[in-house]
Design an enzyme around this catalytic site. Structure first.
Site, PDB file in Angstrom:
ATOM      1  CE  LYS A 153      87.858  23.638  35.855  1.00  0.00           C
ATOM      2  NZ  LYS A 153      87.570  25.041  36.215  1.00  0.00           N
ATOM      3  CD  GLU A 228     101.596  23.622  26.561  1.00  0.00           C
ATOM      4  OE1 GLU A 228     102.627  24.085  27.102  1.00  0.00           O
ATOM      5  OE2 GLU A 228     101.570  23.195  25.401  1.00  0.00           O
ATOM      6  CB  CYS A 262     102.906  30.322  30.931  1.00  0.00           C
ATOM      7  SG  CYS A 262     102.272  30.364  29.263  1.00  0.00           S
ATOM      8  CD  GLU A 356     104.431  30.805  36.402  1.00  0.00           C
ATOM      9  OE1 GLU A 356     103.779  30.008  37.096  1.00  0.00           O
ATOM     10  OE2 GLU A 356     104.369  30.831  35.165  1.00  0.00           O
TER      11      GLU A 356
HETATM   12  P1  NAD Z   1      95.579  26.626  38.313  1.00  0.00           P
HETATM   13  O1  NAD Z   1      96.472  25.465  38.223  1.00  0.00           O
HETATM   14  O2  NAD Z   1      95.190  27.117  39.650  1.00  0.00           O
HETATM   15  O3  NAD Z   1      94.197  26.323  37.558  1.00  0.00           O
HETATM   16  C1  NAD Z   1      94.123  26.012  36.201  1.00  0.00           C
HETATM   17  C2  NAD Z   1      92.819  25.309  35.904  1.00  0.00           C
HETATM   18  O4  NAD Z   1      92.788  24.053  36.599  1.00  0.00           O
HETATM   19  C3  NAD Z   1      91.553  26.049  36.369  1.00  0.00           C
HETATM   20  O5  NAD Z   1      90.518  25.822  35.435  1.00  0.00           O
HETATM   21  C4  NAD Z   1      91.234  25.362  37.692  1.00  0.00           C
HETATM   22  O6  NAD Z   1      89.860  25.448  38.017  1.00  0.00           O
HETATM   23  C5  NAD Z   1      91.624  23.930  37.377  1.00  0.00           C
HETATM   24  N1  NAD Z   1      91.939  23.093  38.536  1.00  0.00           N
HETATM   25  C6  NAD Z   1      92.432  23.488  39.739  1.00  0.00           C
HETATM   26  N2  NAD Z   1      92.607  22.406  40.543  1.00  0.00           N
HETATM   27  C7  NAD Z   1      92.240  21.320  39.831  1.00  0.00           C
HETATM   28  C8  NAD Z   1      92.211  19.913  40.107  1.00  0.00           C
HETATM   29  N3  NAD Z   1      92.596  19.421  41.274  1.00  0.00           N
HETATM   30  N4  NAD Z   1      91.777  19.076  39.131  1.00  0.00           N
HETATM   31  C9  NAD Z   1      91.406  19.560  37.925  1.00  0.00           C
HETATM   32  N5  NAD Z   1      91.398  20.871  37.611  1.00  0.00           N
HETATM   33  C10 NAD Z   1      91.823  21.735  38.550  1.00  0.00           C
HETATM   34  O7  NAD Z   1      96.284  27.753  37.435  1.00  0.00           O
HETATM   35  P2  NAD Z   1      95.860  29.272  37.227  1.00  0.00           P
HETATM   36  O8  NAD Z   1      96.210  30.015  38.466  1.00  0.00           O
HETATM   37  O9  NAD Z   1      94.453  29.354  36.712  1.00  0.00           O
HETATM   38  O10 NAD Z   1      96.828  29.693  36.021  1.00  0.00           O
HETATM   39  C11 NAD Z   1      98.095  30.190  36.222  1.00  0.00           C
HETATM   40  C12 NAD Z   1      99.144  29.129  35.888  1.00  0.00           C
HETATM   41  O11 NAD Z   1      98.975  28.639  34.556  1.00  0.00           O
HETATM   42  C13 NAD Z   1     100.560  29.677  35.896  1.00  0.00           C
HETATM   43  O12 NAD Z   1     101.415  28.792  36.592  1.00  0.00           O
HETATM   44  C14 NAD Z   1     100.950  29.719  34.428  1.00  0.00           C
HETATM   45  O13 NAD Z   1     102.322  29.648  34.180  1.00  0.00           O
HETATM   46  C15 NAD Z   1     100.219  28.574  33.871  1.00  0.00           C
HETATM   47  N6  NAD Z   1     100.042  28.706  32.416  1.00  0.00           N
HETATM   48  C16 NAD Z   1     100.784  27.928  31.562  1.00  0.00           C
HETATM   49  C17 NAD Z   1     100.658  28.065  30.185  1.00  0.00           C
HETATM   50  C18 NAD Z   1     101.464  27.225  29.241  1.00  0.00           C
HETATM   51  O14 NAD Z   1     101.089  27.151  28.078  1.00  0.00           O
HETATM   52  N7  NAD Z   1     102.536  26.569  29.666  1.00  0.00           N
HETATM   53  C19 NAD Z   1      99.770  28.994  29.667  1.00  0.00           C
HETATM   54  C20 NAD Z   1      99.028  29.768  30.556  1.00  0.00           C
HETATM   55  C21 NAD Z   1      99.164  29.604  31.935  1.00  0.00           C
END
Ligand code: NAD
Length: 453
Positions: A153, A228, A262, A356
């Site tokens: 997804k 992650e 991240c 962050e």
């Molecule tokens: P987000 O948490 O808003 O969304 C991530 C994904 O989860 C999207 O596909 C979103 O549609 C989905 N999602 C949202 N709510 C959900 C729910 N209730 N149930 C299931 N899925 C849901 O994050 P973002 O804004 O897309 O990404 C940025 C964040 O990702 C930052 O905090 C960053 O640090 C983190 N990140 C971490 C890593 C790592 O490897 N640790 C890598 C990349 C990004």
């Protein structure tokens, strides 16, 4: 329901992408469930061959995938090519895993005791918008190699490369239903994948807030989970370090991908005797970062992903923020934000020091000694990555053991290699991706005793 995908560099709508409903999500899970037994039972060598074919299709379409990511996420074209290449390499690396998915023979009296690494079933891979192709690959490739079927997804904002990669899997000969891409809203399709009883594992990369919700939602069925999440990593520069090199590379450790990383080293800690000199050296390095049109191969940093995200980042740099260095950015349309360096003796009062930001904003702060540096680096709920700059091997070793983070680099900023493990301490995550042991996260160990009498 449709989502308008916007080019962040031009603000032009690229495409309206349909978002899956709960019912559509259920059909996709049903197809993945039906495809599972045949994929699990495929000879290991054949599964490896199909994964190699998948990697080769990605390689053949590398320019096309990179161009899609430039348009969808505003990533500079050189970086987007690296991202497509990373997906190819991760597929190639795990294509060698099926024949090496070994169990153990453990000596026991009265018979033979063996273990098997059994696949889990249907795996949901939920991807954020910041690195759509690599993060899709890190979950998908080892899951497939272990014999699971996968539903990806993508984030609402960035579905285009994932959708194309799903087509490439079919073109490579991977059977229908083994890899499916499901563009959808997090709170609809994402949530349904997490709650669906036939999805046996979730790999989630995204914000810590959503990660905690997903962890709670997995609890009722004890669903397997890899997380992650966010980061607030420190770049620690000791006074004896190669200051020229540390300052020249520091901007790229936080501003690459416009800070939407991240692993961004968004806190620079500099030992007091070197502090002023470091800032002097940092200024031309920040101003030299090429921010601009992502289609230009010379561009190093593109725009932020959306107008809403730019507003969020801008809130960390109000009028009276202690800005000491500001880089450049283009004028005109696009969600631009200039690389920004903050420094203040009252740094602890700055939200950008604690949160962050996920944008091109960094805070530089002095420290006194090794213990002070470690204390400041660890003063965060996160623990994903970080860097240590020193010529003293003992100090490098002690500091890298003391900093609570999953991925550290000494005298460099590299932290992600697909053949080494990646993941976070504390609230940066749960479990590890990549590296030689990634299949453990996609298998259950089964122990079988066969009596010889
Ligand atoms: P987000 O948490 O808003 O969304 C991530 C994904 O989860 C999207 O596909 C979103 O549609 C989905 N999602 C949202 N709510 C959900 C729910 N209730 N149930 C299931 N899925 C849901 O994050 P973002 O804004 O897309 O990404 C940025 C964040 O990702 C930052 O905090 C960053 O640090 C983190 N990140 C971490 C890593 C790592 O490897 N640790 C890598 C990349 C990004």
């Amino acid at each position: 329901m449709f989502f308008a995908v916007v080019d962040p560099a031009t603000e032009v709508v690229v495409e309206r992408v349909a978002l899956a409903s709960v019912e559509e999500t259920d059909w996709v899970v049903e197809r993945a469930k039906r495809a599972f037994p045949a994929w699990r039972d495929l000879a290991a060598g054949e599964r490896g061959r199909l994964l190699r074919a998948f990697a080769e299709r990605v390689d053949a379409c590398l320019d096309e995938l990179a161009a899609l990511e430039v348009r969808n996420a505003g990533h500079p074209v050189g970086q987007a090519r690296w991202e497509a290449g990373n997906l190819r390499d991760v597929l190639h690396y795990y294509a060698a895993a099926p024949e090496r998915l070994l169990g153990q023979q453990i000596p026991v009296p009265g018979g033979l005791n063996v273990t098997f690494a059994e696949p889990l079933g249907v795996v949901g891979v939920i991807v954020p918008w910041n690195f759509p192709m690599p993060i899709m690959g890190w979950g998908t490739a080892p899951a497939l190699a272990a014999g699971n079927t996968v539903i990806v997804k993508p984030a609402e904002l960035t579905p285009l490369t994932a959708r194309r990669v799903g087509e490439l899997a079919l073109e490579a000969g991977i059977p229908e239903g083994v890899v499916q891409v499901l563009p959808g809203a997090g709170t609809v399709a994402g949530r349904r994948l997490v709650e669906h009883p036939d999805v046996r594992k979730i790999v989630f990369t995204g914000s810590t807030r959503v990660g905690k919700e997903i962890m709670a939602a997995c609890a009722p069925s004890v669903k397997r989970l890899t997380l992650e999440l966010g980061g607030k990593s420190a770049n620690i520069v000791f006074a004896d370090a190669d200051l020229e090199k540390a300052a020249a590379t520091a901007p790229y450790a936080v501003f690459e991908n416009a800070g939407q990383d991240c692993c961004a080293r968004s806190r620079i800690l500099v030992q007091r005797p070197a502090y002023d000199r470091f800032l002097e050296l940092l200024e031309p390095a920040v101003q030299g970062v090429v921010v601009g049109d992502p289609r230009d191969p010379k561009t190093e940093v593109g725009p932020l992903i959306s107008a809403a995200h730019r507003d969020r980042v801008a809130a960390y740099v109000p009028e009276d923020a202690p800005v000491v260095i500001r880089g450049s950015m283009p004028e005109g349309p696009g969600f631009w934000f200039a690389p920004t360096v903050l420094a203040s003796s009252d740094y602890a009062a700055l939200p950008a020091w604690h949160d962050e930001v996920f944008g091109p904003v960094v805070t530089v702060v002095p420290f006194e000694d090794e213990a002070d540096a470690v204390r400041m680096a660890n003063d965060t709920p996160y623990g994903l990555s970080g860097s240590i700059w020193t010529r003293d091997v003992g100090c490098a070793l002690r500091t890298s053991r003391a900093v609570q983070a999953g991925n550290l680099s000494v005298n460099s900023h590299s932290s992600v290699r697909y053949w080494t493990p990646f993941g976070g301490f504390k609230q940066s995550g749960l479990g590890r991706e990549l590296g030689p042991d990634a299949l453990d996260a996609f298998t259950e160990t089964k122990n079988v005793f066969i009596a010889s009498e």
